[in-house]
Design a protein around this motif. Structure first.
Motif, short mmCIF file in Angstrom:
data_model
loop_
_atom_site.label_atom_id
_atom_site.label_comp_id
_atom_site.label_asym_id
_atom_site.label_seq_id
_atom_site.Cartn_x
_atom_site.Cartn_y
_atom_site.Cartn_z
N GLN A 9 0.82 -1.22 0.00
CA GLN A 9 0.00 0.00 0.00
C GLN A 9 0.86 1.27 0.00
OE1 GLN A 9 -3.64 -0.78 1.01
NE2 GLN A 9 -3.90 1.04 -0.24
N ARG A 12 2.18 2.27 -3.46
CA ARG A 12 1.33 2.24 -4.67
C ARG A 12 1.20 3.58 -5.36
NH1 ARG A 12 -3.23 -1.79 -2.39
NH2 ARG A 12 -1.76 -3.46 -1.94
N ARG A 45 12.11 3.79 -3.36
CA ARG A 45 11.38 3.30 -2.18
C ARG A 45 11.86 1.91 -1.78
NH1 ARG A 45 10.41 7.65 -0.64
NH2 ARG A 45 9.00 6.79 0.93
N ARG A 53 16.48 -1.57 0.80
CA ARG A 53 16.46 -0.77 2.03
C ARG A 53 16.25 -1.66 3.23
NH1 ARG A 53 13.23 4.61 1.08
NH2 ARG A 53 14.84 5.38 2.48
N ARG A 54 16.82 -1.25 4.36
CA ARG A 54 16.92 -2.18 5.49
C ARG A 54 15.61 -2.38 6.24
NH1 ARG A 54 21.51 -0.09 8.89
NH2 ARG A 54 21.62 -2.16 9.82
N PHE A 55 14.58 -1.59 5.94
CA PHE A 55 13.28 -1.87 6.57
C PHE A 55 12.28 -2.42 5.55
CE2 PHE A 55 10.82 1.69 4.94
CZ PHE A 55 11.81 2.60 4.59
N ASN A 57 11.56 -5.75 3.11
CA ASN A 57 11.96 -7.13 2.84
C ASN A 57 11.31 -7.62 1.56
OD1 ASN A 57 13.47 -7.18 5.16
ND2 ASN A 57 11.91 -8.19 6.38
N ILE A 84 7.53 -6.24 1.24
CA ILE A 84 6.82 -5.96 2.50
C ILE A 84 7.67 -5.09 3.42
CG2 ILE A 84 5.69 -6.97 4.53
CD1 ILE A 84 4.73 -9.22 2.90
N PRO A 85 7.29 -3.84 3.58
CA PRO A 85 8.02 -3.00 4.53
C PRO A 85 7.54 -3.22 5.96
CG PRO A 85 6.41 -1.68 3.29
CD PRO A 85 6.23 -3.11 2.89
N ALA A 86 8.35 -2.81 6.92
CA ALA A 86 7.95 -2.90 8.32
C ALA A 86 6.71 -2.05 8.55
CB ALA A 86 9.09 -2.41 9.20
N VAL A 87 5.83 -2.54 9.41
CA VAL A 87 4.60 -1.79 9.76
C VAL A 87 4.77 -1.18 11.13
CG1 VAL A 87 2.14 -2.01 10.25
CG2 VAL A 87 3.12 -3.24 8.32
N ALA A 88 4.61 0.17 11.18
CA ALA A 88 4.93 0.87 12.42
C ALA A 88 3.73 1.08 13.34
CB ALA A 88 5.55 2.22 12.09
N GLY A 89 2.56 1.32 12.78
CA GLY A 89 1.44 1.80 13.59
C GLY A 89 0.98 0.81 14.65
N GLY A 90 0.31 1.35 15.65
CA GLY A 90 -0.14 0.45 16.70
C GLY A 90 -1.25 1.09 17.51
N THR B 129 3.08 -0.57 20.84
CA THR B 129 3.60 0.77 20.57
C THR B 129 3.26 1.20 19.14
OG1 THR B 129 5.71 0.07 19.67
CG2 THR B 129 5.57 0.23 22.05
N ARG B 135 10.17 -0.27 19.71
CA ARG B 135 10.23 -1.70 19.37
C ARG B 135 11.67 -2.22 19.38
NH1 ARG B 135 5.86 -0.38 15.47
NH2 ARG B 135 3.98 -1.18 16.46
N SER B 154 0.07 -2.30 12.95
CA SER B 154 -1.05 -2.24 12.01
C SER B 154 -1.21 -0.82 11.50
CB SER B 154 -2.35 -2.72 12.67
OG SER B 154 -2.62 -1.94 13.81
#
Lengths: 90, 347
Positions: A9, A12, A45, A53-55, A57, A84-90, B129, B135, B154
């Motif tokens: 996403q 895109r 990107r 890039r390291r974040f 995969n 697939i990049p790392a997902v940060a939100g939480g 977090t 993390r 998420s």
């Protein structure tokens, strides 16, 4: 049958909004080069100085290319390549 | 089934073959540190306390706002009116749900100076977090202390989770070698988030926690699980072979760069200016055009040139520099500035 590349996403907007594209290539690097030729703005990107890039995969059929053969991992028709990049939100 | 009346409330859970009375007693004797009590965190805290985890420490630095209520399931309008911190509001709700377990709210910003203290007595650390800085700190502490933790993230309609048991599985840095640069990963403020994906990822995390606390590490998920509820995608990425295959600074070389302050951010209250500066040890290279387009979608005034980007949010003026450094005006409160940075710029 080509190789299906899933575009996350977050990238895109650099790929005409497409969720996936079908491309050809004998290995992961060739497939991603083909992606970059189709959507030049996505290259920055995914890569930084030619390295993934390291974040971000890259998974070939749900296997991490780092324990396959990195960007040289061989691809064949029908494979699925996921970015697939790392997902940060939480 | 047990004759012990204190266990009656857990009877349905104990009937499940994976838990039973033996497992329930282990849960009641267990301690969990939950880092972050936002969307993922409220879902996890709720499930942990109902499941009878004996001690749940809820750590969060933030207050509740109306836009949290769409997905942060423990909060309501009265909590906003009372101006309660999230950790405290969650603890009050959960003590009513289950008064037989201990819920300890800690209203603080998790950083390298306090994370050891917050984690050292926990059996499992859970990640609720909203940023990679914490993390990677959790990851460092987990490997240093040999304690398992469960990552969850998420955004939009998708999320990811993985379980880390030091020495047995790859750690977070094996899988994601570095944190996304500020502004690159997107945040729930800039990209939005749906409640269903939050619930799914958080529920996965809690299930993993139950397996770990009941002493069944052989049953854990050893893959990176990726789910997109909007596009109907579920992927299980095989990450186990990464253990020992990548030269991980954390779990292979035991270099705890985030815990030791070699990585991460620095914050300074700018004396007399009612502003806080946040800078990163690992310099970023921000894409202002992309950032501006995300920020504009939120309806804010955004301007930029090649030297800086300016925008206003929640009454604070942000000045952001290409290396990720930001000056946030309208506060001297470092914790608040870090919250604002994580929300609107992300790291």
């Amino acid at each position: 049958m080509p190789i299906k590349v899933h575009i996350p996403q977050a990238m895109r907007q650099h790929a005409d909004g497409q969720a996936s594209v079908d491309l050809a290539g004998a290995n992961v690097k060739e497939v991603l080069d083909a992606l970059g030729q189709k959507f030049p703005n996505i290259v920055g990107r995914i890569f930084d100085n030619g390295q993934v890039r390291r974040f971000v995969n890259i998974y070939l059929n749900d296997e991490d290319i780092r324990y396959l053969n990195h960007l040289e991992s061989a691809t064949k028709d029908g494979d699925v390549l996921s970015i697939i990049p790392a997902v940060a939100g939480g | 089934m047990s004759q012990d009346p204190t266990l009656e409330r857990y009877s349905r859970q104990m009937r499940f073959g994976g838990i039973m009375e033996k497992g329930q007693r282990k849960l009641l004797a267990s301690r969990v540190t939950l880092c972050g009590c936002g969307a993922l965190g409220t879902v996890m805290a709720n499930a942990l306390v109902r499941a009878g985890i004996g001690f749940v420490r809820i750590v969060d630095r933030d207050f509740i706002e109306s836009h949290n209520l769409q997905r942060q399931v423990l909060f309501d309008e009265a909590d906003i009116a009372a101006n309660l911190p999230k950790a405290e509001a969650a603890a009050r709700k959960l003590r009513v749900v289950n008064s037989s377990v201990t819920v300890e709210p800690v209203v603080t910003d998790i950083d390298r100076t306090n994370i050891l203290e917050l984690s050292k007595d926990a059996d499992v650390i859970l990640d609720g977090t909203d940023n990679f800085e914490i993390r990677y700190l959790i990851n460092d502490v987990s490997v240093k202390l040999g304690k398992p933790w469960v990552y969850g993230g998420s955004i939009g309609g998708h999320g990811q989770t993985m379980t880390i048991i030091p020495g047995q599985t790859p750690c977070l840095r094996c899988v994601f070698e570095a944190a996304p640069a500020p502004g690159e990963a997107g945040t729930c403020e800039t990209a939005g988030v749906l409640a269903p994906i939050v619930s799914i990822i958080a529920s996965f995390q809690v299930a993993e926690c139950l397996k770990l606390l009941t002493g069944q590490p052989e049953t854990i998920n050893r893959e990176l699980v990726y789910i997109d509820v909007w596009e109907n995608i579920t992927r299980r990425i095989k990450i186990a072979p990464l253990l020992g295959k990548v030269d991980c600074p954390c779990c292979q070389r035991k270099k705890f760069e985030w815990l030791e302050g070699e990585m991460g951010s620095q914050t300074t209250s700018l004396c007399g200016r009612n502003a806080v500066q946040i800078s990163h040890r690992c310099a970023a290279k921000l894409n202002f055009e992309e950032m501006a387009s995300h920020l504009k979608q939120m309806g804010g005034e955004v301007s930029f040139n090649r030297f800086m980007l300016k925008f206003t949010a929640e009454g604070h003026e942000f000045t952001v520099f290409p290396d990720g450094r930001a000056i946030i005006k309208g506060t001297n409160d470092i914790d608040k500035a870090r919250v604002l940075y994580a929300k609107y710029i992300g790291h």
